[in-house]
Write a protein that holds these residues in place. Sequence first.
Motif, PDB file in Angstrom:
ATOM      1  N   PRO A   1       0.858  -1.199   0.000  1.00  0.00           N
ATOM      2  CA  PRO A   1       0.000   0.000   0.000  1.00  0.00           C
ATOM      3  C   PRO A   1       0.896   1.252   0.000  1.00  0.00           C
ATOM      4  O   PRO A   1       0.874   2.065   0.931  1.00  0.00           O
ATOM      5  N   GLU A   2       1.666   1.388  -1.081  1.00  0.00           N
ATOM      6  CA  GLU A   2       2.731   2.382  -1.119  1.00  0.00           C
ATOM      7  C   GLU A   2       2.231   3.821  -0.895  1.00  0.00           C
ATOM      8  O   GLU A   2       2.739   4.542  -0.029  1.00  0.00           O
ATOM      9  N   ARG A   3       1.217   4.181  -1.671  1.00  0.00           N
ATOM     10  CA  ARG A   3       0.736   5.563  -1.605  1.00  0.00           C
ATOM     11  C   ARG A   3       0.151   5.877  -0.229  1.00  0.00           C
ATOM     12  O   ARG A   3       0.458   6.891   0.389  1.00  0.00           O
ATOM     13  N   GLN A   4      -0.643   4.905   0.247  1.00  0.00           N
ATOM     14  CA  GLN A   4      -1.283   5.077   1.549  1.00  0.00           C
ATOM     15  C   GLN A   4      -0.230   5.170   2.669  1.00  0.00           C
ATOM     16  O   GLN A   4      -0.374   5.953   3.609  1.00  0.00           O
ATOM     17  N   TYR A   5       0.835   4.391   2.530  1.00  0.00           N
ATOM     18  CA  TYR A   5       1.856   4.383   3.581  1.00  0.00           C
ATOM     19  C   TYR A   5       2.649   5.692   3.594  1.00  0.00           C
ATOM     20  O   TYR A   5       2.929   6.236   4.670  1.00  0.00           O
TER      21      TYR A   5
END
Length: 389
Positions: free
Chosen positions: A38-42
């Motif tokens: 969850p790259e963007r969320q992280y």
Amino acid sequence: MFHFTTLPPLSLYVHIPWCVRKCPYCDFNSHEASAGLPERQYIDALLTDLDLELPAVWGRVVSSIFIGGGTPSLFSAEAIDRLLAGIRARLRCKPDMEITLEANPGTVEQGRFREFRAAGINRLSIGVQSFDDGMLGKIGRIHGRREAIRAVELAHDADFASFNLDLMFGLPEQTPQQALADLTTAMDLEPAHLSWYQLTLEPNTYFHRHPPELPDDDMLWEMQRLGQASLAERGYTQYEVSAYARNGMQCRHNMNYWQYGDYLGIGAGAHQKLTDANQQLIRRSWKLKNPRDYLAGAHGETRIGGTSEPDAAEVVLEFLMNALRLNAGFTTALFEQTTGLSYERIRPTLDRARQRELLEPDEPWRCTELGRRFLNDLLAEFVPDNGHA
Ligand SMILES: C[S@@+](CC[C@H](N)C(=O)[O-])C[C@H]1O[C@@H](n2cnc3c(N)ncnc32)[C@H](O)[C@@H]1O
Ligand code: SF4
């Protein structure tokens, strides 16, 4: 009880908690990235986390950043770029600061290192562990010798003047000659910095439950003797228990930990330590460890796993556990500035240690060879229950 007149340097640690596969010896806060990242969320969560910490460091300058894990090199260069831009927009950063990113040789492809460099990363720490394919298999690594060498070549190509290689020794059934061969291969690749760790069996790891056959104490001693001689001969100067650097290229971020500096910690399970000169105390806090919980709680105080305010005895022990790892040791001034305590508090115990030849006779206060070998015994002298400091 504490009396802080100045604040120590401040650094920033960012934790990325995912790996391709969990290594059987590893007790870091790392989780298999089975369902995608969850790259963007992280990255959003990290920047919100930082926003919420800002009031505690108002006006202070950050002197280094370390993006560790886990395997931060799993993240795209765009994500790292957005992270660094977000940090720069929120914090005053020293212009020439060291910005390190940890990389696993199994996760680097052509181009990725260059993009990290363009995003502002100026130091890589590559987790090689060994160059022996058989050994890498035994310790469950996702890469072989070829990928490890390739990763180092890519680091050179991408103009990383400064990079570190992590190596471990004391691996299952390893001989001193094999450990030395790993070091020689590493040094032939010309890293500025080498971290050379003895493998330990940590609780809550697969190896702890299913212990492999490890070299005995005599073998380990021989590995250390041969390895240290070889490192010194090739110009890698030991400056900490496991850290060696050429031409003064020590890791500034880790030096700040060992010299009991302050640090912000953002990300799942990240720890931070901040000196509060208004309230005259040191405050520690840590974020929720599980990435899912951290992401769910990122918008507010729910992201905090816990806090503590160490008392004077704990601060003394924390300081010495760090500073006595350094070959250069520490000065009375550093002790007093960073702990806010008087040197008189530790003088009697240090005097006793000097008499036992565990410490060198003169300032800076540092371990003798004997003291390094019995560092844990030396530190035990400062545990309050022992009735000393
Ligand atoms: C967070 S990892 C580094 C980057 C990346 N995750 C990797 O492994 O390639 C930090 C380093 O700690 C060392 N390490 C981890 N577990 C260890 C253990 N049980 N004993 C000794 N060293 C260990 C390894 O050398 C590892 O590269
Ligand atoms: S890759 Fe690194 S952080 Fe991940 S499990 Fe292995 S040693 Fe731990």
